[in-house]
Design a protein around this motif. Structure first.
Motif, PDB file in Angstrom:
ATOM      1  N   GLN A  26       0.835  -1.186   0.000  1.00  9.38           N
ATOM      2  CA  GLN A  26       0.000   0.000   0.000  1.00  9.38           C
ATOM      3  C   GLN A  26       0.876   1.243   0.000  1.00  9.38           C
ATOM      4  O   GLN A  26       1.982   1.242   0.544  1.00  9.38           O
ATOM      5  N   ASP A  29      -1.489   8.375  -1.132  1.00 10.31           N
ATOM      6  CA  ASP A  29      -1.715   9.352  -2.190  1.00 10.31           C
ATOM      7  C   ASP A  29      -1.120  10.687  -1.761  1.00 10.31           C
ATOM      8  O   ASP A  29      -1.407  11.202  -0.673  1.00 10.31           O
ATOM      9  N   VAL A  36      -3.707   3.733  -0.571  1.00  8.68           N
ATOM     10  CA  VAL A  36      -4.128   3.089  -1.812  1.00  8.68           C
ATOM     11  C   VAL A  36      -3.507   1.700  -1.885  1.00  8.68           C
ATOM     12  O   VAL A  36      -2.270   1.575  -1.855  1.00  8.68           O
ATOM     13  N   VAL A  38      -2.039  -1.399  -3.731  1.00 11.16           N
ATOM     14  CA  VAL A  38      -1.455  -1.527  -5.063  1.00 11.16           C
ATOM     15  C   VAL A  38      -0.802  -2.893  -5.207  1.00 11.16           C
ATOM     16  O   VAL A  38      -0.413  -3.531  -4.226  1.00 11.16           O
ATOM     17  N   TYR A 138      -4.338   4.661 -17.161  1.00 11.06           N
ATOM     18  CA  TYR A 138      -5.096   3.431 -16.955  1.00 11.06           C
ATOM     19  C   TYR A 138      -4.577   2.342 -17.901  1.00 11.06           C
ATOM     20  O   TYR A 138      -4.237   2.618 -19.053  1.00 11.06           O
ATOM     21  N   LYS A 208      -6.177   1.663 -12.550  1.00 10.02           N
ATOM     22  CA  LYS A 208      -5.363   2.874 -12.477  1.00 10.02           C
ATOM     23  C   LYS A 208      -3.893   2.539 -12.259  1.00 10.02           C
ATOM     24  O   LYS A 208      -3.554   1.706 -11.416  1.00 10.02           O
ATOM     25  N   VAL A 210      -0.891   3.767 -10.628  1.00 16.89           N
ATOM     26  CA  VAL A 210      -0.652   4.719  -9.544  1.00 16.89           C
ATOM     27  C   VAL A 210       0.723   5.351  -9.650  1.00 16.89           C
ATOM     28  O   VAL A 210       0.887   6.561  -9.511  1.00 16.89           O
ATOM     29  N   ARG A 222      -3.257  -0.034  -9.027  1.00 16.76           N
ATOM     30  CA  ARG A 222      -4.254  -0.035  -7.970  1.00 16.76           C
ATOM     31  C   ARG A 222      -5.037  -1.348  -7.964  1.00 16.76           C
ATOM     32  O   ARG A 222      -5.471  -1.836  -9.006  1.00 16.76           O
ATOM     33  N   GLY A 223      -5.214  -1.924  -6.765  1.00 14.02           N
ATOM     34  CA  GLY A 223      -6.019  -3.134  -6.616  1.00 14.02           C
ATOM     35  C   GLY A 223      -5.242  -4.394  -6.930  1.00 14.02           C
ATOM     36  O   GLY A 223      -4.014  -4.395  -7.050  1.00 14.02           O
TER      37      GLY A 223
END
Length: 255
Positions: A26, A29, A36, A38, A138, A208, A210, A222-223
């Motif tokens: 993580q 931001d 966030v 990641v 993206y 996204k 990051v 992200r995610g």
């Protein structure tokens, strides 16, 4: 007048790289200070091993590799795909006047894939790095999901199982009845049952990007992305964009 779609052979290719999933962490931001989650992906460097053209191959694509393979593990045919090998066949072709295709002159690669589309200015032997994602927000991440072997319906499809009452004995996680009546007297295709779960190609679209770490060849996305840690993935600029909402119609008399 009806417009025709652009031929696939002439479409501009999306920037992309091959990589390896490192794991999740993580970051914060910088603007909002929000945490966030990641996924860290080691992307590239990827040498360009071949450039396909519509005139010679029937379609346009860029063939790239990732992760050097020791030469002792690579066969001669694999080594010959990335480096020029002197042999009887190559000598006969040279004597016959057959032009040899350019070689990347790099180590054999563990993973080789093609990115469809036309890539102007990219040549065989060129090395692609995370710089190709400069200015891209993206991406699409394609990988192979974790293989879970043969799984039951509760794990594979999320079935609730049967009741935990006295009338149900030792079949609490079973599927239940699957048969039909006299007509049609069979099970329809596609009925959810127990079976192999996972180890399938999966793509996470429009996620996204990051952060980019150029020194470590890392992408922070992200995610979560499909696959276990250490698995190979393909990262490309997304081709899925949200359509802009139509402007609200003005009321009568409004200026």
């Amino acid at each position: 007048m009806a417009t025709t779609s652009k031929p696939a052979a002439d479409q501009t290719g999306r920037p992309g790289l091959l990589g390896r999933k490192i794991g999740m962490t993580q970051v914060f931001d910088a603007e909002s200070g929000v945490v966030v989650p990641v996924t860290v992906i080691e992307a590239g460097p990827c040498p360009v091993t071949f450039v396909r053209t519509p005139e010679r191959d029937g379609y346009a694509a860029l063939q790239i590799g990732f992760a050097d393979k020791p030469r002792r593990l690579a066969s001669r045919s694999v080594r010959g795909q990335v480096a020029k090998l002197d042999g009887r066949r190559s000598k006969r072709r040279a004597e016959a006047g057959v032009a040899t295709l350019p070689k990347a002159d790099c180590e054999p690669q563990r993973l080789i894939k093609e990115l469809r589309g036309v890539y102007d200015g990219v040549e065989v032997g060129q090395v692609l790095t995370v710089d190709v994602f400069e200015g891209i927000d993206y991406v699409d991440v394609t990988g192979t999901t974790k293989g879970r072997g043969t799984a039951g319906v509760m794990k594979r499809h999320g079935f609730a199982g049967q009741r935990a009452s006295h009338g149900v004995k030792k079949v609490h996680r079973h599927q239940g009845g699957t048969g039909q009546n006299t007509s049609p007297a069979r099970c329809f295709k596609g009925k959810r049952m127990a079976g192999r779960y996972g180890h399938e190609r999966s793509t996470m679209r429009n996620v996204k990007l990051v952060r980019i770490d150029k020194e470590g060849n890392l992408l922070l996305i992200r995610g979560a992305v499909p696959g276990p840690n250490g698995s190979y993935v393909t990262v490309r600029q997304t081709n899925k964009f949200k359509k802009a909402a139509p402007a609200a119609a003005k009321k009568g008399g409004a200026k």
